[in-house]
Motif scaffolding. Structure first.
Motif, short mmCIF file in Angstrom:
data_model
loop_
_atom_site.label_atom_id
_atom_site.label_comp_id
_atom_site.label_asym_id
_atom_site.label_seq_id
_atom_site.Cartn_x
_atom_site.Cartn_y
_atom_site.Cartn_z
N ARG A 15 0.82 -1.19 0.00
CA ARG A 15 0.00 0.00 0.00
C ARG A 15 0.86 1.25 0.00
O ARG A 15 1.82 1.35 0.75
N ARG A 204 -5.09 -0.85 -4.15
CA ARG A 204 -3.96 -1.69 -4.55
C ARG A 204 -4.35 -2.58 -5.73
O ARG A 204 -5.39 -3.22 -5.70
N GLN B 25 -2.68 2.47 -7.70
CA GLN B 25 -2.78 3.43 -6.60
C GLN B 25 -2.57 4.89 -6.99
O GLN B 25 -3.54 5.61 -7.18
#
Ligand code: HEM
Ligand SMILES: [Cu+2]
Lengths: 595, 235
Positions: A15, A204, B25
């Motif tokens: 992450r 993610r 992301q």
């Protein structure tokens, strides 16, 4: 392994972003009214947009009653006719479609589909809605000022816009411009959020090339809007100054009502350039989200991966780029330099290439699909029909020599209703039937849905197909009445106009039934469960239905694949949601796992 | 399939760009959301100013009356001489200097030097306010000379219209910037950015990045001025 879990990663990437700062609401006011939750904002946007859209629908019926039965109904006079046409067009394009696709669908789906908890800057997002709301109030207020709303057409061309004789030049024009300004400011606040959230808050495993096409469509449309609305804002400011401060940006020296106006040396063409630099991208602002939504709905209900995903993404990007260099195809008869016509006809025809690619890919997605004709699917297929139809007539109008006789006739009205009114509206219906179960937890009534679709689809053709014929017969647009039949306006025109009006009334009635369905199913619809269509995208995988504040549970989902793993050969179920890791995919032969 | 490279070591050059855009992301690694949002806003605002300036050029080319001579119109009467562009040169110098103080403020901000950073922000705001004041002075001279949005003594009426509209729009930007700078000054001096104290309006926690984001806006407003300067005063 190749076809199993397109682009699957076997491990979860670490992450990168910090957890979002979520504002928590503690009172009724911050939960339901000044909410900073994107989902609540989405619903506020949608309800406002649909309400003002119904007003625009009502206006179109009043217009149609006048056109179809000019001597029977005397509800409106020539001035109100023009005012209603103007308001109908403007509300439909900006305050309904733009607001619903970006403010409504964008807010609801962006965070959910990319696996984020909310928008990047929820406070600004809330402000965006309230600006929009105020802009709607200002717009509607123009019905109540002396002189009423402006009647210059949704294109608002000066000098006519602010010259004596056009309805609504006193309060109406000013309110229209102010309302547009407020709308643009509000939209910018939302738009910044949509783009930045997509770029910076994916979960993610969610790469750009694994985003559902819905998100791609909204993403490109928002970019277009952020770059196109400035032109409208500038034009609106200059018009206001011409009107209120006596400047001459757009006003040439003119005689009106027997006296010379105080203006001199302005350029009406400059306004048209500014307007259409906004106006053409605007067409794609409502079309690109529709393209995306339709792609996802077709794939889900045909149980088949979208054909040519990468091509679809690049086509969206290409269309978005090209849409900024075609604007003057709306100005072939404006008196601009004729050489421009050649240039803009060329770019216009080039934009047909990526558009055609998309259409082929939709059709190829259906090919050999396991098609389920559920209501969202019916509307999505309806979209393909109307879009191809409008696209074809677009090729006619894109060519200068063909456009010159057709400009400002009903052919144009038929064309743009097919391509930018019906096609996006079909998509909106498809989307509402598709996602209503997620948003409320209940299904919409199926029988009413079927009636709604068939009446709308066939009715829409009954309304807009004959308009092409009317246009070829030479019937001009924006006319209050055509008089008794004459060598120019034949008997068939009168009959067709009556026919169109009857169809329009029926279609409008079907929309009321749809609204009833929306309200009724909220309480009495069938329980939907979390994933009634067996869809793959993340919004169907939330813990709660409807999703709660923060969207996902403690952990954000991890994405292992694109959203189109439908009917994967060898897999036990015909869908593999995006958050299922490769090693957990169940295969037909229990125990055999392919990794 | 491009995996997200572990943050911190982006591959160089074009490959780096490709790997950022194909990663999951975040696309702009380590940039948070505030900076990209300001950049995007600036992009949109560039289109606004671009449209203004294009509109100005179109108006200037399509009007039939002669365009007033900039070096005569914008001359300042001093020491019994007409000195062309004097006032505007000073204004431009002041605004550009304010970009310098802003850049230093960002530097000291990231060094967590609260006092110096705050003072530099205050200096920037002061320079900006002086700029706006001088602009008001210039407007008043022009108005005294008879320039109106709808007419002026020397030629095309569009001169006054575009001038007041565009410099006014830019001046509004500077004014908003000054207000934001003063607000930021208070936040910096009170230590909000160190303690992450939530803002009074948006409720967002204070971060030192905010100074840089405000700086982006300020530099942009300066840059726009350079274009306005070139198009109105030098053409
Ligand atoms: C039942 C649905 C609808 C009907 C019956 C309808 C009918 C009409 C009619 C009769 C006109 C006026 C033509 C003229 O006199 O020139 C018009 C104009 C227009 N409509 Fe619709 N319409 C419908 C839905 C929509 C939707 C969904 C949109 C959204 C894009 C839309 C956009 C426009 C625009 C932009 C104009 C041009 C206004 C102008 O000339 O200034 N319409 N429509
Ligand atoms: Cu166009």
């Amino acid at each position: 392994m190749a076809e199993l879990g397109h682009d699957a990663t076997s491990y979860a990437p670490p992450r990168e972003q910090p957890e979002m700062e979520l504002p928590h609401s503690h009172s009724f006011w911050t939960t339901y009214v000044f909410s900073q939750d994107a989902k609540t904002i989405a619903i506020q946007y949608s309800v406002t947009a649909i309400s003002v859209g119904l007003l625009a629908l009502l206006l179109s019926i009043l217009i149609r009653l006048q056109l179809g039965f000019p001597n029977t109904f005397s509800l409106i006079d020539p001035s109100t006719y023009l005012q209603y046409v103007t308001m109908h067009g403007m509300i439909m394009v900006v305050y309904l479609l733009t607001a619903l696709f970006l403010g409504g669908f964008g807010n609801y789906f962006i965070p959910l589909m990319i696996g984020a908890r909310d928008m990047a800057f929820p406070w600004l997002n809330m402000l965006s809605f309230w600006f929009y709301f105020v802009s709607v109030l200002i717009l509607v207020a123009s019905f109540f000022v002396p002189g009423g709303p402006t009647g210059a057409g949704w294109t608002l061309y000066p000098p006519q816009l602010i010259s004596e004789g056009t309805p609504g030049i006193h309060g109406g024009v000013i309110l229209m411009m102010v309302s547009l300004g407020v709308f643009i400011a509000g939209f910018t606040m939302g738009g910044l959020n949509y783009v930045v959230t997509i770029l910076q808050y994916r979960t993610r495993g969610m790469t750009l090339m694994r985003m559902p096409l819905t998100i791609w469509g909204i993403f490109m449309a928002t970019l277009l809007a952020l770059l196109a609305f400035p032109a409208l804002l500038v034009a609106a400011l200059m018009v206001l100054l011409d009107h209120l401060a006596g400047t001459s940006f757009f006003m040439p020296a003119m005689f009106s009502m027997g006296e010379q106006l105080p203006h001199e040396g302005g350029s009406p063409l400059l306004f048209q350039h500014l307007f259409w630099f906004f106006g053409h991208p605007e067409v794609y602002i409502v079309a690109l989200p529709a393209f995306g939504v339709v792609s996802d709905i077709l794939a889900t209900h045909a149980r088949r991966n979208i054909f040519g995903y990468r091509m679809m993404v690049w086509a969206l990007i290409a269309i978005g780029g090209l849409s900024f260099v075609v604007w003057a195809h709306h100005m072939y008869v404006s008196g601009m330099n004729p050489y421009f016509g050649f240039l803009f006809a060329t770019t216009t025809l080039i934009i047909a290439v990526p558009t055609a690619i998309k259409v082929y890919n939709w059709v190829l997605t259906l090919w050999h699909g396991n098609i389920r004709l559920e209501i969202p699917m019916l509307f999505a297929i309806g979209f393909i029909f109307t879009f191809i139809n409008g696209g074809m007539t677009g090729l006619f109008l894109g060519n200068v020599t063909v456009d010159v006789p057709l400009a400002d006739t009903y052919f144009v009205v038929g064309h743009f209703h097919m391509v930018m009114a019906l096609a996006p509206v079909m998509t909106i219906f498809a989307a509402i039937y598709h996602w209503y179960p997620k948003i409320t937890g209940r299904m919409l009534h199926e029988g009413m849905g079927k009636i709604h679709f068939w009446v709308t689809f066939i009715g829409a053709y009954a309304i807009f197909l004959p308009m092409h014929y009317l246009g070829l017969a030479g019937v001009p647009r924006r006319y209050y009445a055509y008089g008794e039949s004459s060598p120019f306006i034949g008997e068939s025109v009168v009959t067709l106009n009556a026919f169109i009006t009857v169809a329009a009334v029926l279609v409008a009635a079907a929309q009321l039934m749809f609204i009833y369905n929306l309200i009724r199913s909220r309480k009495h619809g069938k329980e939907a469960g979390p994933n009634p269509w067996n869809a793959n995208t993340l919004e169907w995988q939330t813990e709660h239905t409807p999703p709660t504040h923060g969207n996902f549970g403690k952990e954000l989902p991890v994405v292992y694949r694109w959203p189109y793993d439908y009917g994967v050969p060898g897999a036990k179920y015909d869908f593999i949601p995006q958050n299922v890791p490769p090693e957990e995919v169940e295969m037909i032969d229990e125990g055999v796992r392919r990794t | 399939m491009a995996e997200s490279a572990s943050p911190g070591t982006p591959p160089p050059g074009f490959t780096g760009i490709v790997s950022d855009w194909s990663s999951d992301q975040t696309t702009f690694k380590g940039a948070g959301w505030g900076k990209p949002m300001m950049w995007l806003f600036i992009l949109s605002d560039i289109f606004i100013f671009g449209m203004f300036l294009l509109g100005y050029m179109a108006a200037r080319m399509s009007t039939t009356d002669p365009w007033p001579d900039a070096s005569a119109v914008f001359a300042l009467n001093m020491f019994g001489m007409q000195i062309p562009l004097l006032l505007i040169a000073i204004m431009t110098f002041i605004l550009i200097s304010s970009s310098g103080t802003m850049a230093l403020a960002v530097k000291y901000g990231y060094e967590r030097n609260r006092k110096v950073c705050g003072r530099l922000i205050l200096a920037t705001a002061a320079l900006g306010a002086v700029f706006v004041g001088m602009q008001a002075f210039e407007w008043s001279i022009l108005i005294a000379d008879g320039v109106r949005p709808w007419a002026n003594p020397w030629g095309a009426a569009q001169f006054g219209a575009t001038f007041f509209l565009i410099t006014g729009f830019h001046g509004t930007h500077v004014t908003i910037g000054v207000i934001a700078l003063l607000y930021m000054y208070r936040k910096v001096m009170r230590g909000d950015l160190d303690d992450g104290r939530p803002g009074a309006v948006t409720g967002r926690k204070g971060r030192w990045e905010m100074v840089e984001i405000l700086g982006l806006y300020w530099h942009f407003v300066d840059l726009v001025w350079v274009f306005i300067f070139a198009f109105f005063y030098l053409w």
